[in-house]
Every structure is written in structure tokens, then in C-alpha cells.
Motif scaffolding. Structure first.
Motif, PDB file in Angstrom:
ATOM      1  N   GLY A 102       0.837  -1.195   0.000  1.00  0.00           N
ATOM      2  CA  GLY A 102       0.000   0.000   0.000  1.00  0.00           C
ATOM      3  C   GLY A 102       0.872   1.245   0.000  1.00  0.00           C
ATOM      4  N   ASP A 103       0.215   2.411   0.031  1.00  0.00           N
ATOM      5  CA  ASP A 103       0.959   3.676   0.033  1.00  0.00           C
ATOM      6  C   ASP A 103       1.802   3.822   1.303  1.00  0.00           C
ATOM      7  OD1 ASP A 103      -1.509   3.865   1.428  1.00  0.00           O
ATOM      8  OD2 ASP A 103      -1.491   6.045   1.310  1.00  0.00           O
ATOM      9  N   VAL A 104       1.285   3.275   2.415  1.00  0.00           N
ATOM     10  CA  VAL A 104       2.030   3.361   3.684  1.00  0.00           C
ATOM     11  C   VAL A 104       3.295   2.502   3.616  1.00  0.00           C
ATOM     12  CG1 VAL A 104       1.938   2.773   6.146  1.00  0.00           C
ATOM     13  CG2 VAL A 104       0.001   3.914   5.053  1.00  0.00           C
ATOM     14  N   GLU A 105       3.157   1.293   3.081  1.00  0.00           N
ATOM     15  CA  GLU A 105       4.323   0.418   2.921  1.00  0.00           C
ATOM     16  C   GLU A 105       5.373   1.073   2.026  1.00  0.00           C
ATOM     17  OE1 GLU A 105       6.526  -3.251   3.388  1.00  0.00           O
ATOM     18  OE2 GLU A 105       4.866  -2.366   4.501  1.00  0.00           O
ATOM     19  N   LEU A 106       4.910   1.676   0.925  1.00  0.00           N
ATOM     20  CA  LEU A 106       5.836   2.347   0.011  1.00  0.00           C
ATOM     21  C   LEU A 106       6.583   3.468   0.737  1.00  0.00           C
ATOM     22  CD1 LEU A 106       6.936   2.678  -2.885  1.00  0.00           C
ATOM     23  CD2 LEU A 106       5.027   4.254  -3.320  1.00  0.00           C
ATOM     24  N   ALA A 107       5.840   4.295   1.476  1.00  0.00           N
ATOM     25  CA  ALA A 107       6.479   5.387   2.229  1.00  0.00           C
ATOM     26  C   ALA A 107       7.478   4.836   3.243  1.00  0.00           C
ATOM     27  CB  ALA A 107       5.405   6.226   2.927  1.00  0.00           C
ATOM     28  N   TRP A 108       7.089   3.760   3.940  1.00  0.00           N
ATOM     29  CA  TRP A 108       7.974   3.157   4.947  1.00  0.00           C
ATOM     30  C   TRP A 108       9.268   2.672   4.301  1.00  0.00           C
ATOM     31  CZ3 TRP A 108       8.513   3.253   9.961  1.00  0.00           C
ATOM     32  CH2 TRP A 108       9.291   2.283  10.595  1.00  0.00           C
ATOM     33  N   ARG A 109       9.158   2.036   3.129  1.00  0.00           N
ATOM     34  CA  ARG A 109      10.342   1.495   2.449  1.00  0.00           C
ATOM     35  C   ARG A 109      11.225   2.587   1.861  1.00  0.00           C
ATOM     36  NH1 ARG A 109      10.523  -4.330   1.509  1.00  0.00           N
ATOM     37  NH2 ARG A 109       8.515  -5.140   2.164  1.00  0.00           N
ATOM     38  N   LEU A 110      10.641   3.751   1.572  1.00  0.00           N
ATOM     39  CA  LEU A 110      11.412   4.827   0.927  1.00  0.00           C
ATOM     40  C   LEU A 110      12.070   5.779   1.932  1.00  0.00           C
ATOM     41  CD1 LEU A 110       9.032   5.773  -2.038  1.00  0.00           C
ATOM     42  CD2 LEU A 110      11.186   4.510  -2.154  1.00  0.00           C
ATOM     43  N   ARG A 111      11.844   5.543   3.223  1.00  0.00           N
ATOM     44  CA  ARG A 111      12.461   6.436   4.218  1.00  0.00           C
ATOM     45  C   ARG A 111      13.981   6.361   4.131  1.00  0.00           C
ATOM     46  NH1 ARG A 111      11.880   4.347   9.339  1.00  0.00           N
ATOM     47  NH2 ARG A 111      12.261   2.467   8.169  1.00  0.00           N
ATOM     48  N   GLY A 112      14.604   7.471   4.442  1.00  0.00           N
ATOM     49  CA  GLY A 112      16.068   7.497   4.488  1.00  0.00           C
ATOM     50  C   GLY A 112      16.582   6.828   5.741  1.00  0.00           C
ATOM     51  N   PRO A 113      17.914   6.629   5.816  1.00  0.00           N
ATOM     52  CA  PRO A 113      18.499   5.942   6.985  1.00  0.00           C
ATOM     53  C   PRO A 113      18.308   6.704   8.298  1.00  0.00           C
ATOM     54  CG  PRO A 113      20.205   6.778   5.493  1.00  0.00           C
ATOM     55  CD  PRO A 113      18.904   6.952   4.790  1.00  0.00           C
ATOM     56  N   ASP A 114      18.193   8.037   8.227  1.00  0.00           N
ATOM     57  CA  ASP A 114      18.000   8.833   9.454  1.00  0.00           C
ATOM     58  C   ASP A 114      16.559   9.312   9.588  1.00  0.00           C
ATOM     59  OD1 ASP A 114      20.783   8.632   9.933  1.00  0.00           O
ATOM     60  OD2 ASP A 114      21.133  10.271   8.520  1.00  0.00           O
ATOM     61  N   ALA A 115      15.617   8.519   9.074  1.00  0.00           N
ATOM     62  CA  ALA A 115      14.215   8.952   9.028  1.00  0.00           C
ATOM     63  C   ALA A 115      13.629   9.132  10.423  1.00  0.00           C
ATOM     64  CB  ALA A 115      13.394   7.917   8.263  1.00  0.00           C
ATOM     65  N   ALA A 116      12.662  10.041  10.503  1.00  0.00           N
ATOM     66  CA  ALA A 116      11.959  10.275  11.774  1.00  0.00           C
ATOM     67  C   ALA A 116      11.150   9.046  12.164  1.00  0.00           C
ATOM     68  CB  ALA A 116      11.016  11.471  11.612  1.00  0.00           C
ATOM     69  N   PRO A 117      11.157   8.681  13.450  1.00  0.00           N
ATOM     70  CA  PRO A 117      10.302   7.571  13.904  1.00  0.00           C
ATOM     71  C   PRO A 117       8.821   7.934  13.768  1.00  0.00           C
ATOM     72  CG  PRO A 117      11.425   8.617  15.761  1.00  0.00           C
ATOM     73  CD  PRO A 117      11.955   9.271  14.535  1.00  0.00           C
ATOM     74  N   TRP A 118       7.976   6.910  13.720  1.00  0.00           N
ATOM     75  CA  TRP A 118       6.531   7.102  13.588  1.00  0.00           C
ATOM     76  C   TRP A 118       5.837   6.760  14.899  1.00  0.00           C
ATOM     77  CZ3 TRP A 118       4.554   4.745   8.298  1.00  0.00           C
ATOM     78  CH2 TRP A 118       5.277   5.318   7.236  1.00  0.00           C
ATOM     79  N   LEU A 119       4.943   7.650  15.330  1.00  0.00           N
ATOM     80  CA  LEU A 119       3.987   7.362  16.396  1.00  0.00           C
ATOM     81  C   LEU A 119       2.652   7.157  15.697  1.00  0.00           C
ATOM     82  CD1 LEU A 119       5.041  10.101  18.991  1.00  0.00           C
ATOM     83  CD2 LEU A 119       5.664   7.679  18.997  1.00  0.00           C
ATOM     84  N   ALA A 120       2.108   5.950  15.740  1.00  0.00           N
ATOM     85  CA  ALA A 120       0.999   5.578  14.860  1.00  0.00           C
ATOM     86  C   ALA A 120      -0.293   5.365  15.646  1.00  0.00           C
ATOM     87  CB  ALA A 120       1.360   4.318  14.091  1.00  0.00           C
ATOM     88  N   VAL A 121      -1.420   5.740  15.011  1.00  0.00           N
ATOM     89  CA  VAL A 121      -2.732   5.648  15.659  1.00  0.00           C
ATOM     90  C   VAL A 121      -3.724   5.007  14.693  1.00  0.00           C
ATOM     91  CG1 VAL A 121      -4.661   6.955  16.646  1.00  0.00           C
ATOM     92  CG2 VAL A 121      -2.310   7.748  17.017  1.00  0.00           C
ATOM     93  N   THR A 122      -4.471   4.011  15.200  1.00  0.00           N
ATOM     94  CA  THR A 122      -5.606   3.493  14.454  1.00  0.00           C
ATOM     95  C   THR A 122      -6.761   3.289  15.426  1.00  0.00           C
ATOM     96  OG1 THR A 122      -6.262   1.937  12.724  1.00  0.00           O
ATOM     97  CG2 THR A 122      -5.106   0.993  14.634  1.00  0.00           C
ATOM     98  N   GLY A 123      -7.909   2.852  14.882  1.00  0.00           N
ATOM     99  CA  GLY A 123      -9.106   2.671  15.698  1.00  0.00           C
ATOM    100  C   GLY A 123     -10.310   2.941  14.822  1.00  0.00           C
TER     101      GLY A 123
END
Length: 474
Positions: A102-123
Motif C-alpha cells: 500500500g501507500d504506507v508500505e511504500l512510504a515506509w520502504r522509501l524512508r532514508g536511513p536517518d528517518a523520523a520515527p513514527w507514532l501511529a494511531v488506528t481505531g
């Protein structure tokens, strides 16, 4: 491909499924990285043709009216989140051993080596509000952040753009999580679980499992809702990094490793030195806007994620004070003749409407629309004590009327046999007739809006306009 970057996209045959808000940016990004991109789309209308022309001008191939066939030579499929897992395109991809992201997986894979961590929310409900609260808290702590995902900045822009972030507040839908197998958040929260989108996922179990993917590989905290055992069960089932903690939030007094409420104060017994004996004050209930119970729960979840990231208590308070809710989410429109009029058009399912109906004591409820397979028995049974009257409109209003007849037979019901946009003014006039001073006329439809309106925003605007007409005549 692992969870890191894919370094060589040159000449890679990628099929992008869908021309929507995520498909077009994904196609452009992949094309820019050197991939050979083909976009497939079910629709072939004027809008799709205009979008296709824009992409074709860049050298991206587009197939309209054929979203079912996997293009020859496809090495990867990147899908819009809304496409159902059982579509023939995906069956063909799985049979060919081709990954589906998905678009999220693509974004996750394209992050650079010093990418910002993610704080994630669902519900099921409250995601957007919680992520916006979280972003405000992080900003108040002096961190460079953005609310991304289903809202605000697109995730691809956030990971590939010029702007440098310290941390991202990420809203994720169950659809997005389904297609994001390698996502690993710093910390994550599941706010609640109620039946929704079951037509897409196929079952409640599959829906819950997709929501639970947000906890996979968490490093610091898995935040769950103490009042919703299903969220805690998902934490138990998750495979997390060593040392990651389960952190609960509750509207009651918190146990150790929880955040909760004591005497009108939001308190933290999770991220303090001696959590057996001490608690840290974070903010007052009055700092939360609006201070309805479900919104206090959202604030506690946001606070838990921020505290997991090391944010000081003062930033929680300052961030919550800075937060302003989106339009059409329990928005107070006006008071007319001692009656309060509240727009919660965003309550498009029964779970959201239940939270809204619990926030007021005496309600004239305006409800109805497209039920999307929902049943209303439990909602009406739980909310009956708060109802002065109900005004129903929309395509599936009979389902709500029948639930009211069974579980709240003493509540007067006006059934507007209308689905035209003018029905909203009639509904508000009927509600005004039924309301008494001190009551709340609440638009919390518990249904989608597309039978009568373009979207829930337009429905809420129609309500506000109708209330203004009442006020002008008052």
C-alpha cells in the motif's frame, strides 16, 4: 526486500492500482525513481481520463477501465488502500509471487536511513482527532512534526520532502495497515474496535487482525484502551521488540502502567519513576476541547504516545490547549431559545454516534442516511435514556426507526420521508419543535451521507445553515 530501502528502482516494472489520492503521488514518485510504472484503474470517466493524460504526459502508462488484469512483467503492485484484497488483480499478483504494497508500505520502504520515527494511531473512531492532538503536543515540546497518513501532509511527501522531522504523528486506517506488512512504529495506539468496513475485510476477526498489525515491532509502547478489551488482546498477540510496554488509557483512575483521570486531572502512572506509588499530573479535563468522554480518551491516548516519546508533562497540557477540533466533530453551532445545536455529521457509524449521544443528557437526535450494513439495536438500547425525541431522514432511516420502536418505544419519532437536501431544514425545524430549554439538538447520523449529500462536510454545513435560519427567525 526487507524493511529497509529499495535502492535500485531503475527499470523495475511497477503496477499502481488506482488513480486516487494515493495512487497518483505513488505513480509520480516511482516514475521519478526510475521505475517503469503502469497505472490500472477500474473507472474510465472524464475525471479519470484527465488524470491519465497528466500522468501519460510524464511518460507513465495508464490503463483505464481495466483494473482486473495484471500487466505483463509486473514485479511489484502498489495499491490504493481502498481496493479490496479479493480483487482479481491481487489474486493474479499472489499467484505470480508478486509483492503487494500500500501507500504506507511504500512510504515506509522509501524512508532514508536517518528517518523520523513514527507514532501511529488506528481505531474505528477518533483517529484523526488523536493524531492532531498528538502533533500539537509534540510541537509544544519543540519537536519538528506533522500529522500525516489519512490527514494533513501525505506520507510520501513527509518521508521524501525537503522538510526534516524529528517524529511523525501517523493516522492509519485498517485498509492501510492491511497493505503495510513491514511497518514498525516507535509506539502505536489502537483507540477502539467496533464493526466497520466488514464488507471490505470479510469478517470482524480479519478487521481486528489488520488493526493489530500497528503493534508489530513496536519499540517503546503499545497503547490500548482499558475499556475495550479487544484492543488489549491485540497487544498480547503482537510480536514487539524486547522491552516494549503495554500502556493502558482509561477514563477512570489509572492503575500502574496506565494513564487516566483523577478528580478532573489527566494523570500518568506509566512514564514516571515510581509508578506503584506516584502519578504525574498532565492536564485538566477542561484543557480538552470538547471535554466529552470519548474526546478525553483521545487526549489520553495522544498523551500516552507523546510520553512514550519522552515529551515533558507541560507539553501535554500546552498541546491539548492548542488543539482545535475539525469541523463537524461535536461542533457547537448555536444556542437558540435555550436549546443547544451540535453538529457531529462526522459520526458516520454507530460507534461514533454512541460516543456523541453519551456526551449530552437530554437530546433531540437527528439521524439517518446510508447504513452501510450497520445495525442500530445496541446504539439505541445504550442511548435511549438520553433521548427526548428523534427526527429521522435518509435512505435507511427505517432501520433506526425500528430499533427505536423496540428499545425506546416512549421516545417520540418524526420520520421525514425524504432524501432531498432540503430535508435537513425540515429536520431542524421538527427538532426545534420537540426540544425544550436545556436540551441539545444533535446531528449524529450514525450513517454515511452519500444518499443525500456529497459528503459528511456538506451534510454538517446544511445543518449549520438550517440552525442559522432558526436563529434569524428567533
Amino acid at each position: 526486500m526487507g524493511s529497509g530501502q529499495v535502492t535500485d528502482w531503475q527499470g523495475k516494472n511497477v503496477t499502481v492500482a488506482g488513480l486516487g489520492v494515493s495512487g497518483i503521488p505513488a505513480a509520480k514518485v516511482l516514475h521519478g525513481l526510475g521505475a517503469k510504472v503502469t497505472v490500472v484503474n477500474d473507472g474510465d470517466d472524464a475525471r479519470a481520463r484527465a488524470q491519465a493524460a497528466e500522468l501519460e504526459a510524464l511518460g507513465i502508462a495508464v490503463r483505464l477501465g481495466d483494473g482486473a488484469t495484471l500487466p505483463e512483467g509486473t514485479e511489484l503492485v502498489v495499491t490504493a488502500p481502498g481496493w479490496k484484497p479479493d480483487k482479481p488483480l491481487f489474486t493474479a499478483a499472489r499467484e505470480a509471487g508478486v509483492d503487494i504494497w500500500g501507500d504506507v508500505e511504500l512510504a515506509w520502504r522509501l524512508r532514508g536511513p536517518d528517518a523520523a520515527p513514527w507514532l501511529a494511531v488506528t481505531g474505528t473512531n477518533g483517529k484523526t482527532t488523536t493524531v492532531q492532538m498528538l502533533a500539537e503536543i509534540l510541537k509544544a515540546a519543540g519537536l519538528r512534526t506533522a500529522a500525516v497518513g489519512n490527514i494533513g501532509v501525505s506520507l510520501l511527501d513527509a518521508v521524501l520532502g525537503e522538510e526534516q522531522y524529528d517524529v511523525l504523528a501517523v493516522e492509519l486506517s485498517s485498509y492501510q495497515l492491511h497493505w503495510a506488512p513491514s511497518l514498525r512504529a516507535h509506539s502505536a495506539a489502537v483507540l477502539n474496535l467496533a464493526p466497520d468496513h466488514l464488507d471490505w475485510h470479510g469478517s470482524m476477526e480479519a478487521y481486528a487482525a489488520d488493526k493489530g498489525r500497528i503493534y508489530e515491532g513496536n519499540r517503546v509502547a503499545c497503547v490500548y484502551n482499558v475499556a475495550d478489551k479487544a484492543t488489549e488482546d491485540l497487544v498480547r498477540e503482537a510480536d514487539v521488540e524486547e522491552g516494549c510496554r503495554a500502556i493502558g488509557f482509561t477514563l477512570g483512575a489509572p492503575a500502574p502502567s496506565q494513564l487516566g483521570v483523577v478528580d478532573g486531572i489527566l494523570v500518568d502512572r506509566a512514564f514516571v519513576e515510581n509508578r506503584q506509588k506516584s502519578a504525574q499530573e498532565l492536564a485538566e479535563v477542561s484543557d480538552v476541547n470538547p471535554p466529552a468522554p470519548h474526546n478525553i480518551a483521545n487526549a489520553l491516548a495522544a498523551a500516552a504516545l507523546a510520553r512514550a516519546f519522552g515529551v515533558p508533562p507541560k507539553a501535554v497540557r500546552d498541546g491539548l490547549r492548542a488543539f482545535t477540533p475539525d469541523a463537524h466533530r461535536i461542533a457547537h453551532v448555536a444556542d437558540v431559545a435555550g436549546v443547544s445545536y451540535v453538529d457531529d455529521s462526522k459520526a458516520t457509524n454507530t460507534h461514533a454516534a454512541e460516543a456523541s449521544l453519551a456526551a449530552y443528557e437530554s437530546i433531540v437526535w437527528i439521524a439517518g442516511g446510508l447504513a452501510k450494513g450497520a445495525v442500530f439495536e445496541e446504539l439505541v438500547a445504550k442511548s435511549a435514556g438520553n433521548l427526548r425525541a428523534a427526527v429521522l431522514m435518509g435512505a435507511d432511516r427505517a432501520l433506526i426507526r425500528e430499533a427505536l420502536a423496540r428499545h425506546a418505544p416512549e421516545v417520540p419519532v418524526v420520520d421525514l420521508d425524504r432524501t432531498d437536501t432540503g430535508a435537513m431544514l425540515a429536520a431542524v425545524q421538527e427538532a426545534q419543535r420537540l426540544a425544550r430549554p436545556g436540551d441539545t439538538v444533535l446531528l449524529a447520523p450514525a450513517c454515511a451521507s452519500m444518499d443525500m449529500f456529497a459528503n459528511y462536510n456538506q451534510r454538517g454545513d446544511a445543518f449549520a445553515e438550517a440552525v442559522r435560519e432558526l436563529g434569524a427567525g428567533a
